[in-house]
Design a protein around this motif. Sequence first.
Motif, PDB file in Angstrom:
ATOM      1  N   THR A 184       0.851  -1.196   0.000  1.00 37.82           N
ATOM      2  CA  THR A 184       0.000   0.000   0.000  1.00 37.82           C
ATOM      3  C   THR A 184       0.885   1.245   0.000  1.00 37.82           C
ATOM      4  O   THR A 184       2.040   1.189   0.428  1.00 37.82           O
ATOM      5  N   PRO A 185       0.332   2.402  -0.466  1.00 37.44           N
ATOM      6  CA  PRO A 185      -1.012   2.636  -1.010  1.00 37.44           C
ATOM      7  C   PRO A 185      -1.137   2.162  -2.450  1.00 37.44           C
ATOM      8  O   PRO A 185      -0.130   1.958  -3.143  1.00 37.44           O
ATOM      9  N   SER A 216       3.910   3.505   3.091  1.00 39.95           N
ATOM     10  CA  SER A 216       3.143   2.811   4.130  1.00 39.95           C
ATOM     11  C   SER A 216       4.070   2.313   5.223  1.00 39.95           C
ATOM     12  O   SER A 216       5.302   2.336   5.097  1.00 39.95           O
ATOM     13  N   SER A 224       8.135   3.820  12.609  1.00 38.63           N
ATOM     14  CA  SER A 224       6.683   3.795  12.827  1.00 38.63           C
ATOM     15  C   SER A 224       6.287   4.975  13.696  1.00 38.63           C
ATOM     16  O   SER A 224       6.851   5.172  14.772  1.00 38.63           O
ATOM     17  N   SER A 423      -4.054   7.546  13.144  1.00 41.17           N
ATOM     18  CA  SER A 423      -4.210   6.597  12.049  1.00 41.17           C
ATOM     19  C   SER A 423      -3.030   5.639  12.015  1.00 41.17           C
ATOM     20  O   SER A 423      -1.886   6.019  12.289  1.00 41.17           O
ATOM     21  N   THR A 424      -3.306   4.386  11.658  1.00 40.55           N
ATOM     22  CA  THR A 424      -2.214   3.429  11.456  1.00 40.55           C
ATOM     23  C   THR A 424      -1.592   3.601  10.072  1.00 40.55           C
ATOM     24  O   THR A 424      -0.654   2.879   9.737  1.00 40.55           O
ATOM     25  N   SER A 425      -2.119   4.532   9.290  1.00 46.90           N
ATOM     26  CA  SER A 425      -1.555   4.827   7.961  1.00 46.90           C
ATOM     27  C   SER A 425      -1.248   6.315   7.865  1.00 46.90           C
ATOM     28  O   SER A 425      -1.909   7.062   7.142  1.00 46.90           O
ATOM     29  N   GLN A 427       0.503   9.974   6.995  1.00 49.62           N
ATOM     30  CA  GLN A 427       1.037  10.563   5.771  1.00 49.62           C
ATOM     31  C   GLN A 427       2.505  10.921   6.012  1.00 49.62           C
ATOM     32  O   GLN A 427       2.820  11.782   6.820  1.00 49.62           O
TER      33      GLN A 427
END
Length: 682
Positions: A184-185, A216, A224, A423-425, A427
Amino acid sequence: MGLELKMPELGNLNENSLELECRVALVSSDSKLANEWITALNNTAAVHDNPFGLHFEAVTPADAERLAKEEDSLQAVIVDGGSDGQGMDAADDIADRIHALRSQLNIFLVAHSGFAGTTSKPGKSGSKSLANLRRRFDELFDRREGNFNHMFRLVQAFIARRASTPFADTLKEYVFSARDAWHTPGHSGGDSLRNSPWVGDFYRFMGEHIFNTDLSVSVQVLDSLLEPHSVIQEAQDLAAQAFGARHTFFLTNGTSTANKVVIQQILGGGGKIIVDQACHKSVHHAIVMNRCEPVYLKSVLHPEFGIYGPVKRSDIEAALDEHSDARLLVITSCTYDGLRYDLKPIIDYAHERGVKVLVDEAWFAHGFFHPELRPTALECGADYVTQSTHKMLSAFSQASMIHVQDPDFDEFRFRENLNMHASTSPQYAMIASLDVARKQMAMEGYGRLKQCLKMVETLRNAVNETGVFRALTRDDLIADPLASDNIRLDSTKVTIDISKSGYSGNEMQIKLFDQYGIQVEKTTYNTITVLVTLGSTESKLLRLIHALKQLAGNTHKRIHIGSPRRLPEFTRFTCLPADAYFSEAEELPLMDNGTEAIENLVGRTSADEIVPYPPGIPVLVPGQEISAQIVQFLQQLLQGQNTTEIHGLIFRSDEPMLRVVKEASKGKAEKVQSSGEKKKGK
């Protein structure tokens, strides 16, 4: 000095096409030592790799403060403590004065071999430990050392650390390594759009890097955001150092989320919170989400301009005295209009009563980087500070930070609270923008803000010279009840009184946009407000001044342009906001021929937050009893000529409705005390 990145080349983000200059001042009253050291250090700089353009110069102690004020390219100071230790106290004082002016500068100490002995200044502790010196100075040099290669490299290393962008550099290096993406994305670095006849224009409009930096959590080298251990953690540590915090956390979904995280950290599961009624709506949302019991404080309206300012200090102190079981005080400083509390006595008063303090500095992330804007909330002792880095600095929208200095901080618990909202995703370009925005302020924040303040002065003078418009001062903006509270003004928010023009604020906003291509930040019925930020330029300033002069010569003949609407009095709570929001509810008409609506709504309990914008202050929150004054106020807004957004209303077939707690549900709700009522027996 702006940095133009040469993006096609690999390497860190210090590479640029503009030559850097970093001046380093040696502050000493020993002219012999100063001349010898400056000559040796500049000779060393000439023969070594010097990417930052380090240049050393001598200055007397009397001129050190002047140099820090005037020389934007000053990046480090070396302070001579004297040959016999007698100058150590003077060195301390110089370091303190420079830090008060330029919090970001690296400061080094030249000490004699017996520096850990006694101090000569009466009233001081009598012992200067190495640990104390380390806290005040970045590094120590022995006067007899004479290893100028090492000294040069050490100064350069500290400046390089401050100028580094660990996350942004890693992101850039990864992008230019051109890895194939099987993760992803789904646009896979923009490949899904690039050659499309239907959406290829969007790819070309946005540009290549907006897509290939959108990655991602599968890319482990980028760390992270939810559990940082490498480059994101390094970037956050640098931000904590730059903004004066113990810990700093990056957020990619705005200060709205930041406020919710902090409130959950202190009041997750419930508890009493003292809060300004005019606080950001995210605070009201957090009160519902965490089943908090709010004590709302009333903001002060400036009757002439329709601007809501801070809460009176006496009201804050009275609430802290009355509600001894409160666990958190939330203050907004500065306000949207730039009004800043005198925070130190308020925070001290709260801490004396065991209450933590969260200061929402969404509009004040720049404050720590210029002496005219200090002290900041962190300097005044706030436990938590939330900042919208994107509002006044160079970060992307939604990029924010939480700064922490709570002595009881539980980092593991905090990270879990943060993970519940984040969010776990995330930007990644947004994270990089936080890293770069911090670097910019650490390296050139003082100089850039000095330019901003000069623009502010030019703009204010030009506005006043029109004879029609007037740039409001601190005294103009402070309502009488706040006169003795030592309220300050962030002058980068320029509020302009347009009353004499005959136009309303909304009409003036439209004229500036339609006729001159200028978009202002906000309006009231007789003011407009513009922000002078790091992105303000001389050309933009010239165009704004030209537009105002043109409009001043073409005034409208209407005499009356309206008056501010005073918000209705805040009524009592009948239940916890959470109980009301999640209860069984019914919808009742707000208009309904006026009188009938009042009869049906008065005495009922609101299930929603109702917020007219502007000014963005709720007239109803969940759990609050509805009064006739509130109903009439909302009806007048809906019937007025000027459009007013009212957040929280429900429209059924264009009929505005209020959601209220059903009577049966109301009886089951937990009763709580109103912020205006005293407990029985007190």
